[in-house]
Scaffold this active site. Structure first.
Site, PDB file in Angstrom:
ATOM      1  N   HIS A   1       0.677  -1.248   0.026  1.00 48.28           N
ATOM      2  CA  HIS A   1       0.108   0.033  -0.173  1.00 48.28           C
ATOM      3  C   HIS A   1       0.995   1.187  -0.040  1.00 48.28           C
ATOM      4  O   HIS A   1       0.681   2.256  -0.933  1.00 48.28           O
ATOM      5  CB  HIS A   1      -0.764  -0.384   1.116  1.00 48.28           C
ATOM      6  CG  HIS A   1      -1.804   1.153   1.389  1.00 48.28           C
ATOM      7  ND1 HIS A   1      -3.247   1.202   1.238  1.00 48.28           N
ATOM      8  CD2 HIS A   1      -1.468   2.460   1.478  1.00 48.28           C
ATOM      9  CE1 HIS A   1      -3.669   2.256   1.538  1.00 48.28           C
ATOM     10  NE2 HIS A   1      -2.547   3.158   1.659  1.00 48.28           N
ATOM     11  N   GLU A   2       1.816   1.297   0.990  1.00 47.67           N
ATOM     12  CA  GLU A   2       2.968   2.744   0.975  1.00 47.67           C
ATOM     13  C   GLU A   2       3.567   2.617  -0.227  1.00 47.67           C
ATOM     14  O   GLU A   2       3.780   3.775  -0.746  1.00 47.67           O
ATOM     15  CB  GLU A   2       3.521   2.381   2.403  1.00 47.67           C
ATOM     16  CG  GLU A   2       2.711   2.267   3.570  1.00 47.67           C
ATOM     17  CD  GLU A   2       1.838   3.404   4.062  1.00 47.67           C
ATOM     18  OE1 GLU A   2       1.974   4.381   3.380  1.00 47.67           O
ATOM     19  OE2 GLU A   2       0.797   3.147   4.703  1.00 47.67           O
TER      20      GLU A   2
ATOM     21  N   HIS B   1       1.658   4.205  -3.065  1.00 45.16           N
ATOM     22  CA  HIS B   1       1.402   5.455  -3.082  1.00 45.16           C
ATOM     23  C   HIS B   1       2.687   6.267  -3.723  1.00 45.16           C
ATOM     24  O   HIS B   1       2.595   7.356  -4.424  1.00 45.16           O
ATOM     25  CB  HIS B   1       1.650   6.180  -1.569  1.00 45.16           C
ATOM     26  CG  HIS B   1       0.280   6.113  -0.939  1.00 45.16           C
ATOM     27  ND1 HIS B   1      -0.932   6.781  -1.419  1.00 45.16           N
ATOM     28  CD2 HIS B   1      -0.258   5.683   0.095  1.00 45.16           C
ATOM     29  CE1 HIS B   1      -1.908   6.668  -0.860  1.00 45.16           C
ATOM     30  NE2 HIS B   1      -1.590   5.898   0.234  1.00 45.16           N
TER      31      HIS B   1
ATOM     32  N   GLU C   1      -6.217   6.755  -2.482  1.00 40.03           N
ATOM     33  CA  GLU C   1      -6.168   5.622  -1.438  1.00 40.03           C
ATOM     34  C   GLU C   1      -6.446   4.231  -2.162  1.00 40.03           C
ATOM     35  O   GLU C   1      -5.929   3.266  -1.551  1.00 40.03           O
ATOM     36  CB  GLU C   1      -7.107   6.118  -0.217  1.00 40.03           C
ATOM     37  CG  GLU C   1      -6.316   6.644   0.852  1.00 40.03           C
ATOM     38  CD  GLU C   1      -5.396   5.884   1.602  1.00 40.03           C
ATOM     39  OE1 GLU C   1      -5.614   4.848   2.224  1.00 40.03           O
ATOM     40  OE2 GLU C   1      -4.172   6.427   1.592  1.00 40.03           O
TER      41      GLU C   1
ATOM     42  N   HIS D   1      -9.791   7.923   3.287  1.00 39.21           N
ATOM     43  CA  HIS D   1      -9.517   6.462   3.669  1.00 39.21           C
ATOM     44  C   HIS D   1     -10.856   5.989   3.691  1.00 39.21           C
ATOM     45  O   HIS D   1     -11.073   4.692   3.532  1.00 39.21           O
ATOM     46  CB  HIS D   1      -9.010   6.361   5.075  1.00 39.21           C
ATOM     47  CG  HIS D   1      -7.625   6.820   5.055  1.00 39.21           C
ATOM     48  ND1 HIS D   1      -7.252   7.996   5.397  1.00 39.21           N
ATOM     49  CD2 HIS D   1      -6.271   6.202   4.829  1.00 39.21           C
ATOM     50  CE1 HIS D   1      -5.898   8.097   5.459  1.00 39.21           C
ATOM     51  NE2 HIS D   1      -5.520   6.878   4.922  1.00 39.21           N
TER      52      HIS D   1
END
Length: 757
Positions: free
Chosen positions: A365-366, A369, A389, A453
């Site tokens: 996920h990170e 980004h 997101e 989110h």
């Protein structure tokens, strides 16, 4: 593709941020703008268009494309009819296998950056095919003289940052004059960035946009997005590490020199590179500092591999260079984040410093980004922030399934390993986002006004529906029951297809900085048309998944029948085949079939084909499904009935082939007597650089018959029939296809294989 010595066994972990995981975005608007297979879904009839696949570029090839684009920005601006005060700055160039290029530009106006002015030119053979723009408005303001002072804009930004927990008394840098074009008619504005820490200890890079003529705040968004080794979450795994003399470090030379550092409770700087006298990292316990590092390092590793092996992208920037990772941020910090300023991922140790946020899906996920920041770059607020997101959640789910780690199996849950709430629940649910208490299942007009989110929920729901379809099912032991906002079913296109469509929209310039839900539908349909053809079943079901979350209309009006693979059975053997179909119309379905082998029939109410085939031969079968509105759908396939002397046994389950590892796929044979001297072995192995592979057939008594021994060099995939003299072997028992990967960098899977006696 020789093995590198800088490898180690280690453990990896699951990483997910607190109630809010990874962030950045903005934009509101209307949402009414006018097959690959997963493990739980049958293969669709649509096949990807190979020309639309990303070309695998080396770092030097990408640099050449960028240099060429940079040398022609003036000509490009003129060709696009931009105003005399406008200039283009190249941000990225992506190239398809068929030679189509997608060049993304930022714009300036009278020397001022244009925020929301990004555009992408899609061209082939020197001819522009289309242009995707963040705004259709002309970039123009009456003048570039501000009425408001920079100090006023900075004071407004500091106040906004203080309201979110920052203790800063001044901006990091003086307010810069910009043109704000992300929403409506462009205006002269100031952009101010304020640092410090947010309420939960996450670093702050709050961007505040102030109208330079009136002093009114236009918008704001957060620039920091939250989101043999022995890991806490992924068991014992192999990590990329490097050796220098007698010292080892967590430096993955085979993946862009990705490094993992220890902040040791600090909140700034790089920290200390993990190093040691051996190549063993962590012990699976949070008390060992190396454990969280192993988890995070592994998460970055499998994410890199997924983007390279599945999508052909060589690193986040496509330049072969990796971001870096920092673990042990702060004290009991319950979150993780991506920071553009360092181009790095950072992880806290969770409540009591006992639950590091380093699981595979959190790491993916990170890291995603970072991919978004150099591609679509959706602003981190409003609808575009929710889509930013969701992009990280979507790709994290795809990475987790790709990793195929038995300790952390693929699912559509976000952060389930971390148990951040202490009650065994995940942070987010993709099949029904509202189960987390805050996320939304479907789009509505005010969704741009909630936390990104939570506004990510509808896009996450779209991905689940597109991947797996609606209704109740169990996948990898997890039960799902996904609803639709219009009450109509959705037919799956398969997880791989859904991820490829989203990835293409993100990386070829279809998604822009101010993309909202309505535009995301338009752009994913454009990507689906590129990959699978406009009007294909895949294309239509992409639209239907959007309609199921209240974005746009359905395309197909009627019945969709899931594709049926060609069937092979034996004479005088009972068969059972369930036809799967859905309709956009309510009511019961009616099933019929033509061309079925003698002895077989279809139940008109349930769609179950059953019976005992009585005649050998091959039949062309067409199944027709009719709904209550007399709409029909069909599926055609062949059905081969063999003689009793010939038996076919097959395993179609996927078995992941990891670097420097061995995997076996079993088939249980029930045929009596010995195997023939002409035993046919059909193999379908998906793997780049097949020169890494050794493939053997293993008989029930352990005898080994070599089929492939590291030949073929850089060729991809082994799809081949072999003939083996196995007459000395008893046929009955468990036969295995054993695949041994002897090098690093290239991975794949056993897709299927079969034995014909």
């Amino acid at each position: 593709m020789s093995p590198t010595p800088q490898r180690r066994a280690t453990a990896a972990g699951a990483l997910v941020a607190a109630a809010a995981l990874i962030a950045v975005g903005m934009q509101a608007g209307t949402a009414t703008a006018a097959a690959d297979a997963t493990a739980s879904q049958a293969r669709t009839a649509a096949q990807p268009n190979p020309g639309a696949a990303a070309a695998k570029l080396s770092a030097s090839e990408r640099a050449t494309l960028l240099a060429e684009a940079n040398s022609t920005t003036a000509q490009a601006a003129k060709a696009l009819g931009l105003g005399g005060g406008e200039k283009l700055i190249v941000r990225d160039v992506v190239k398809d296998a068929d030679g189509t290029t997608h060049t993304t530009y930022e714009r300036t106006y009278d020397g001022l950056p244009v925020l929301g002015g990004d555009l992408t030119v899609h061209a082939k053979d020197g001819v522009t095919k289309s242009v995707t723009k963040a705004t259709q408005h002309e970039i123009k303001v009456s003048d570039t003289n501000a009425t408001v002072t920079p100090a006023t804009a900075e004071g407004q930004a500091v106040s906004a940052a203080n309201a979110e927990g920052s203790k800063q008394t001044k901006a990091d840098k003086g307010a810069r004059k910009v043109i704000w074009a992300a929403e409506g008619v462009p205006v002269l504005a100031f952009e101010t960035v304020v640092g410090g820490l947010q309420d939960d200890g996450t670093p702050s890079q709050l961007h505040v946009i102030t109208n330079a003529k009136t002093g009114a705040k236009i918008t704001q968004w957060q620039g920091v997005q939250t989101g043999t080794g022995n890991t806490m979450y992924s068991g014992q795994v192999t990590l990329g590490s490097s050796q220098s003399g007698s010292n080892w470090t967590l430096t993955d030379a085979g993946r862009g020199n990705h490094k993992t550092y220890n902040l040791n409770g600090g909140s700034s700087g790089t920290g200390t590179l993990f190093s040691g006298p051996d190549d063993i990292w962590g012990n699976g316990l949070a008390s060992n500092k190396e454990t969280a590092a192993a988890d995070a390092h592994y998460g970055a590793q499998v994410t890199w591999d997924y983007y390279k092996n599945v999508h052909g992208r060589n690193g986040l920037r496509n330049d072969g260079v990796a971001p870096y990772t920092r673990v042990h941020y702060g004290n009991a910090y319950v979150n993780a984040f991506w920071d553009d300023s360092c181009f790095c991922m950072t992880y806290g140790d969770g409540e009591g410093n006992n639950k590091p946020l380093t699981s595979t899906d959190v790491a993916a996920h990170e890291m995603t980004h970072g991919l978004t920041s150099v591609t679509g770059n959706m602003t981190y607020s409003g609808e575009s922030g929710g889509l930013n997101e969701a992009t990280s959640d979507i790709m994290a789910a795809a990475v987790e399934f790709y990793a195929a780690n038995p300790q952390d199996v693929g699912d559509y849950l976000v952060g389930e390993k971390i148990d951040i709430n202490g009650d065994g629940t995940p942070l987010r649910y993709m099949d029904k986002p509202s189960k987390d208490g805050g996320s939304k299942d479907a789009w509505y007009s005010g969704i741009g006004g909630i936390d990104v989110h939570y506004s990510s929920g509808p896009a996450n729901h779209w991905f689940y529906l597109a991947s797996e379809g609606s209704g109740a099912k169990v996948i990898n032991g997890v039960s799902y029951d996904s609803p639709t906002s219009d009450g109509l079913p959705v037919t799956a296109i398969g997880r791989d297809a859904a991820a490829k469509i989203w990835f293409r929209a993100l990386t070829v310039g279809y998604f822009k900085s101010n993309t909202n839900y309505a535009d995301a539908r338009v752009q994913t349909l454009k990507a689906a048309a590129d990959l699978y053809g406009q009007g294909s079943a895949t294309y239509n079901n992409v639209a239907n998944a959007w309609a199921a979350i209240n974005v746009g209309p359905r395309i197909n009006d009627g019945v969709t029948v899931t594709a049926i693979a060609n069937q092979t059975t034996q004479i005088n053997t009972a068969v059972s085949l369930q036809v799967q179909a859905t309709s956009t119309n309510p009511g019961a379905l009616t099933y019929s079939a033509t061309g079925l082998p003698a002895g077989l029939s279809i139940n008109s109410s349930t769609g179950l084909i059953s019976g005992t085939a009585t005649t050998a031969g091959t039949s062309n079968v067409t199944v027709t499904v009719t709904d209550s509105a007399s709409k029909t759908g069909t599926a055609s396939f062949t059905w081969t009935v063999g003689t009793s002397q010939q038996n076919v046994f097959e395993n179609t389950n996927d078995y992941a082939i990891a670097d420097n590892a061995t995997v076996e796929s079993p088939i249980t044979v029930t045929r009596t007597g010995n195997a023939p001297s002409t035993l046919k072995v059909d193999v379908n192995i998906v793997h780049t650089y097949i020169g890494d592979l050794k493939v053997d057939l293993v008989a029930p008594d352990g005898s080994v018959y070599n089929l492939h021994n590291r030949s073929g060099g850089s060729a991809d995939n082994i799809v081949k029939s072999y003939t083996v003299n196995a007459s000395s072997e008893v046929a009955q028992g468990v036969w295995k296809l054993r695949v041994n990967d002897n090098a690093s960098l290239d991975t794949g899977k056993i897709d299927s294989w079969k034995l014909t006696f």
